[in-house]
Design an enzyme around this catalytic site. Sequence first.
Site, PDB file in Angstrom:
ATOM      1  N   ASP A 149      75.173 -25.965  33.075  1.00  0.00           N
ATOM      2  CA  ASP A 149      74.149 -26.074  34.197  1.00  0.00           C
ATOM      3  C   ASP A 149      74.156 -27.264  34.662  1.00  0.00           C
ATOM      4  O   ASP A 149      75.174 -28.056  34.733  1.00  0.00           O
ATOM      5  CB  ASP A 149      72.546 -25.817  33.568  1.00  0.00           C
ATOM      6  CG  ASP A 149      72.418 -27.022  32.770  1.00  0.00           C
ATOM      7  OD1 ASP A 149      73.459 -27.728  32.088  1.00  0.00           O
ATOM      8  OD2 ASP A 149      71.314 -27.294  32.528  1.00  0.00           O
TER       9      ASP A 149
ATOM     10  N   GLU B 280      64.706 -18.674  29.967  1.00  0.00           N
ATOM     11  CA  GLU B 280      65.927 -18.889  31.041  1.00  0.00           C
ATOM     12  C   GLU B 280      65.799 -18.164  32.396  1.00  0.00           C
ATOM     13  O   GLU B 280      66.206 -18.948  33.090  1.00  0.00           O
ATOM     14  CB  GLU B 280      67.024 -18.182  30.214  1.00  0.00           C
ATOM     15  CG  GLU B 280      67.569 -19.022  28.841  1.00  0.00           C
ATOM     16  CD  GLU B 280      67.722 -20.306  28.907  1.00  0.00           C
ATOM     17  OE1 GLU B 280      68.087 -20.613  30.161  1.00  0.00           O
ATOM     18  OE2 GLU B 280      67.759 -21.118  28.018  1.00  0.00           O
TER      19      GLU B 280
ATOM     20  N   TYR C  47      75.732 -18.776  33.331  1.00  0.00           N
ATOM     21  CA  TYR C  47      75.060 -19.895  32.423  1.00  0.00           C
ATOM     22  C   TYR C  47      73.920 -19.213  31.709  1.00  0.00           C
ATOM     23  O   TYR C  47      74.011 -19.330  30.432  1.00  0.00           O
ATOM     24  CB  TYR C  47      74.325 -20.695  33.557  1.00  0.00           C
ATOM     25  CG  TYR C  47      73.188 -21.389  32.631  1.00  0.00           C
ATOM     26  CD1 TYR C  47      73.437 -22.447  31.813  1.00  0.00           C
ATOM     27  CD2 TYR C  47      71.846 -20.806  32.646  1.00  0.00           C
ATOM     28  CE1 TYR C  47      72.411 -23.053  31.067  1.00  0.00           C
ATOM     29  CE2 TYR C  47      70.801 -21.366  31.870  1.00  0.00           C
ATOM     30  CZ  TYR C  47      71.044 -22.565  31.213  1.00  0.00           C
ATOM     31  OH  TYR C  47      70.252 -22.904  30.376  1.00  0.00           O
TER      32      TYR C  47
END
Length: 397
Positions: A144, A43, A126
């Site tokens: 996103d 991520e 996010y």
Amino acid sequence: MTPKQAKAFRRKLLAWYRKHRRDLPWRAMNGRPVNPYHVLLSEAMLQQTQVATVVPYFHRFVEAFPTVQTLAEADEQQVLTLWQGLGYYRRARNLHAAAKAVIADHGGHVPAAVNDLLKLPGVGRYTAGAIASIAHGTKAAVVDGNVERVFARLMLIEKPINTPATKKMVWSIAEELVPKSSPGDYNQALMELGATICTPKPPKCFVCPVREHCRAVQETNPERLPIKLAKKKPKEVTHLVIAANRNGKYLFEQRPSEGLWSNMWQLPTWEEPPPEVITSIQNSESSRRVTTRGVSNDTVKVSRPPRGNAAAASAVLIEWFQSRFGLRLEQPTPTTDFTHQTTHRTIRFVALTASVKSGRLRLKTGVWRKLNQFEDLPMSNPQRQTMQHIRVQADSP
DNA sequence: AAGCCGGGGGG
DNA sequence: CCCCCAGGCTT
């Protein structure tokens, strides 16, 4: 969307995902369990970066740092070196700091709660939602660029997407729709739909599993959504790079810890020198490249006499270098000249080679390295490109 | 709300 | 050439 419609939407989306999902190395696939550390790593890398770009970097990181512990104990230079070329270098330092925090504050376990994740450096709304849901099955939403586009089309959001008010609306939609069972798969399904079917242009609506739920495909042209406010054009600047060698070794300096290419290394670089210095360097160019047409791609060197103000410009450059590094340069010679594009800057790189005549280096972070001996120094792409050019030139004089 | 932070994929 | 990308942080 009514609750019943929402349920049908999730069911179709998940069914599509379980059939078509890509085998990404940080995902749980056929028996391989999720590794929360891998999710954290991926991520961080995936922020503003496409999946295909991330994959090789992910493998290299896992090999070098198999666990959060090994990453936390690593040297920052080593982390930056592995990250070089991926961009947004602050992410690498945030990731490194996040790993340290996971060791120090969470017993080496990546947190499962959004509020704990949000405290980690480089982890925003996010990323917290993504790690919580994907790594731990916590019910949390993600928004996103993919999710914004998918919902803008599904719900026919025609207001500009890149304003706080609209983003807030998309987040509330996402929060409302996320299921308590398999939130991780659901979130990834939403993003994968955006990445592979509901693409910016042209969207593949003809194979979309949720097209019956999409207002845009029925009421307008989905391709025009989401609407974005225009962004300003990049600023044009010049960076003057000086490859200063003494006894076959070149001087490198480290950039400041804030701003562009933070903490990365480079050949001594004069950012935004006076315009007259740039123009006179061009005029003084002792050779120019001429590409021949036809079979060969050879370059031909054409000698030109130096112009009048070349010496003066050279003097200004030498003076700048002297005042900054305490070293006296000799005969700065144009070496390469190219343009580098970033999101908000068009940077022209003009590189010169010079030898150090005299002086004593007065720079804390300076190091001298041979041409084949700087691989442990993390450098930006344009700086590496400059080095590459100098190496090639040195190999074939 | 706006600016800053990289580099590459793909039309 | 352009837009966009599994965004976050600072001002």
